[in-house]
Design a protein around this motif. Structure first.
Motif, short mmCIF file in Angstrom:
data_model
loop_
_atom_site.label_atom_id
_atom_site.label_comp_id
_atom_site.label_asym_id
_atom_site.label_seq_id
_atom_site.Cartn_x
_atom_site.Cartn_y
_atom_site.Cartn_z
N UNK A 1 28.23 43.02 39.84
CA UNK A 1 29.55 43.42 40.34
C UNK A 1 29.55 43.42 41.87
N UNK A 2 28.56 44.06 42.46
CA UNK A 2 28.45 44.14 43.92
C UNK A 2 28.31 42.75 44.53
N UNK A 3 27.48 41.93 43.91
CA UNK A 3 27.27 40.56 44.40
C UNK A 3 28.58 39.77 44.39
N UNK A 4 29.33 39.84 43.29
CA UNK A 4 30.59 39.10 43.17
C UNK A 4 31.57 39.52 44.26
N UNK A 5 31.73 40.82 44.43
CA UNK A 5 32.71 41.32 45.40
C UNK A 5 32.31 40.92 46.82
N UNK A 6 31.04 41.07 47.17
CA UNK A 6 30.58 40.71 48.52
C UNK A 6 30.72 39.21 48.76
N UNK A 7 30.39 38.40 47.76
CA UNK A 7 30.52 36.96 47.91
C UNK A 7 31.98 36.56 48.09
N UNK A 8 32.88 37.18 47.31
CA UNK A 8 34.31 36.88 47.44
C UNK A 8 34.84 37.24 48.82
N UNK A 9 34.45 38.42 49.33
CA UNK A 9 34.88 38.84 50.67
C UNK A 9 34.34 37.90 51.73
N UNK A 10 33.06 37.53 51.60
CA UNK A 10 32.45 36.61 52.58
C UNK A 10 33.15 35.26 52.56
N UNK A 11 33.53 34.80 51.38
CA UNK A 11 34.21 33.51 51.25
C UNK A 11 35.58 33.56 51.90
N UNK A 12 36.32 34.64 51.68
CA UNK A 12 37.61 34.81 52.35
C UNK A 12 37.44 34.80 53.86
N UNK A 13 36.41 35.48 54.36
CA UNK A 13 36.17 35.57 55.80
C UNK A 13 35.84 34.20 56.38
N UNK A 14 35.03 33.43 55.69
CA UNK A 14 34.65 32.10 56.18
C UNK A 14 35.84 31.15 56.21
N UNK A 15 36.70 31.25 55.20
CA UNK A 15 37.91 30.42 55.18
C UNK A 15 38.86 30.84 56.30
N UNK A 16 39.03 32.16 56.47
CA UNK A 16 39.92 32.67 57.51
C UNK A 16 39.43 32.31 58.90
#
Length: 290
Positions: A262-277
């Motif tokens: 769960x923690x891994x999924x959420x952190x990866x999703x946030x990191x992906x949003x940040x990289x795209x932004x």
């Protein structure tokens, strides 16, 4: 696609297929981060044949017993109430949703669904859902200061309604980032099944859907930048690694929480949003690379 890319993607497929973190998302992200061309939905579907072969070997006794009893029950009425015969029908029933939606949404699966922003969203949302389901299961198993532990359901309690709900959850995995095992296990936990029961039915339910999808996509193998040789090589790597992972995962879930995933999924999703932004990655990174 180079042989090194094939090896790396096959390794990723084998490592992530059975974990509730989405193998299709990780294949997509591996290509995007490495600057490789997106391997595409056909490559993903075919390499999943390798990991499903690992499932068939790992659960070979269960599968053989279910198929044998189900086939004999077609001609012997007294076997129709046997749990294994019913499991055969429940796997068939549970496979209907993903079969219908897979054909209906084929163009979206190969195009818009591979947008990195959508993948980031599904990683986070389904991570939260898995976390909630896991907490509810833990509460039932351990009870609490003012409540007794609650008996959770096993596969002997599985019925047509629950089988169809499992199937709907599995169909959600057509969107990269959802995770087939993550969605079906979450659904099973929310319906009151034990972790082991939810995972076991999840893996059995995936067999006809994944094999059918892989065979259906064979016609597209070798087209574009992904040749037959690297595709077969990646599938073999996925099989070997997948067998090791499923053996570990079935032991892990018997006494551990899903919270690390769960923690891994959420952190990866946030990191992906940040990289795209930040412009480091574009939403369609890799689609025109290579």
């Amino acid at each position: 696609m180079t042989w090194f890319e094939s090896f790396a993607l096959g390794l990723v497929q084998g490592l992530t297929e059975f974990l509730p973190i989405s193998s299709s998302a990780h294949l997509r992200l591996t290509a995007a981060f490495a600057g490789w061309q997106d391997p595409g939905a056909a490559f993903t579907a075919i390499t999943q044949i390798g990991t499903e072969a690992a499932v068939i070997i790992y659960f070979r006794k269960d599968i053989g017993r279910i198929i044998s009893t189900w086939a004999r029950s077609l001609f012997r009425r007294e076997l129709r109430h046997d749990h294994d015969a019913q499991m055969g029908w429940l796997v068939i029933v549970g496979s209907i949703p993903i079969g219908v939606l897979g054909i209906t949404l084929k163009d979206a699966i190969e195009g818009p669904f591979r947008d990195l922003r959508l993948i980031a969203t599904t990683l986070i949302v389904m991570g939260v859902v898995l976390g909630i389901a896991d907490r509810l299961a833990a509460r039932d198993e351990t009870g609490g200061r003012h409540r007794a532990a609650k008996q959770r359901k096993s596969l002997t309690d599985l019925n047509v309604k629950d089988g169809l709900l499992y199937g709907v959850c599995q169909a959600m995995a057509l969107i990269p980032g959802v995770s087939r095992s993550g969605a079906t296990i979450s659904g099973g936990l929310l319906m009151g099944y034990t972790r082991e029961s939810a995972a076991r039915y999840s893996f059995l339910l995936a067999i006809p859907a994944v094999l059918a999808s892989g065979v259906f996509e064979l016609k597209d193998a070798g087209e574009g930048h992904v040749a037959w040789g690297p595709t077969v090589f990646a599938t073999l790597i996925a099989f070997v690694v997948g067998y090791v992972v499923i053996s570990w995962f079935m032991r892990f879930i018997s006494h551990k929480s899903f919270m690390p995933f769960v923690i891994y999924r959420v952190l990866l999703g946030i990191a992906l949003f940040a990289l795209v932004a930040a412009g480091v990655l574009t939403p369609h990174a890799g689609e025109t690379a290579g």
